[in-house]
Write an enzyme that holds these catalytic residues in place. Structure first.
Site, mmCIF file in Angstrom:
data_model
loop_
_atom_site.group_PDB
_atom_site.id
_atom_site.type_symbol
_atom_site.label_atom_id
_atom_site.label_comp_id
_atom_site.label_asym_id
_atom_site.label_seq_id
_atom_site.Cartn_x
_atom_site.Cartn_y
_atom_site.Cartn_z
ATOM 1 N N HIS A 1 1.184 -1.137 0.034
ATOM 2 C CA HIS A 1 -0.404 -0.011 0.012
ATOM 3 C C HIS A 1 0.548 0.992 -0.036
ATOM 4 C CE1 HIS A 1 0.648 -0.279 4.637
ATOM 5 N NE2 HIS A 1 0.442 1.095 4.514
ATOM 6 N N ARG B 1 -2.518 12.059 3.026
ATOM 7 C CA ARG B 1 -3.169 11.873 3.816
ATOM 8 C C ARG B 1 -4.352 12.911 3.551
ATOM 9 N NH1 ARG B 1 2.207 11.518 6.658
ATOM 10 N NH2 ARG B 1 1.824 11.409 8.785
ATOM 11 N N HIS C 1 4.047 12.020 -7.576
ATOM 12 C CA HIS C 1 1.920 11.307 -8.030
ATOM 13 C C HIS C 1 2.036 9.382 -7.464
ATOM 14 C CE1 HIS C 1 4.841 10.516 -11.958
ATOM 15 N NE2 HIS C 1 3.185 9.134 -11.576
ATOM 16 N N GLU D 1 -1.487 10.593 -12.051
ATOM 17 C CA GLU D 1 -1.252 9.642 -13.614
ATOM 18 C C GLU D 1 -2.027 8.252 -13.426
ATOM 19 O OE1 GLU D 1 2.736 8.927 -16.315
ATOM 20 O OE2 GLU D 1 3.037 8.496 -14.275
#
Length: 136
Positions: free
Chosen positions: A11, A15, A77, A127
């Site tokens: 993962h 925030r 990103h 993206e």
């Protein structure tokens, strides 16, 4: 690798200020649903996933936070791949999620990637890449 197990990506955490707003965005944009929600006194962790991958996006909601997070200049990103980039761009546009322009990245004429960016409610860039080659 000498019998040593390889690390597995599981993962990435960001925030967010408003849980409901973020859940709505990630559901509409990437069909991410809550895999698990862990509520603690000072914060909540929400793990999002879909059937395309075991990888999850962890949303951290700090309960005392009222000001938007400053993403600074260190964040780059997240990236996702899709099988039909043009259709996905059109779908996100129709959903009112304001995807950026489609980009065909071909330095020196060599195709590297076909993609666009979309921004979540907290300013995080995602993206969206055409699936193929190294972008599976």
């Amino acid at each position: 690798m000498n019998g040593v197990p390889m690390a597995k990506n599981i993962h990435s955490m960001i925030r967010v200020l408003d849980e409901a707003r973020s859940l709505a965005f990630y559901k509409a944009a990437f069909d991410l649903d809550i895999a698990e929600r862990l509520d603690f006194q000072a914060f909540t962790l929400v793990y999002l996933s879909n059937t395309e991958s075991e990888f999850e996006l962890e949303l951290t909601i700090n309960k005392d936070r009222t000001e938007p997070y400053n993403l600074g200049d260190g964040y780059g990103h997240l990236a996702v791949s899709v099988s039909d980039l043009d259709a996905e761009h059109a779908r996100l546009e129709q959903a009112g999620l304001n995807p950026g322009k489609l980009i065909e990245f071909k330095p020196d004429g060599v195709p590297v990637g076909h993609f666009f960016f979309i921004t979540d409610p907290d300013g995080y860039k995602i993206e969206v890449l055409q699936r193929g080659g190294r972008f599976k």
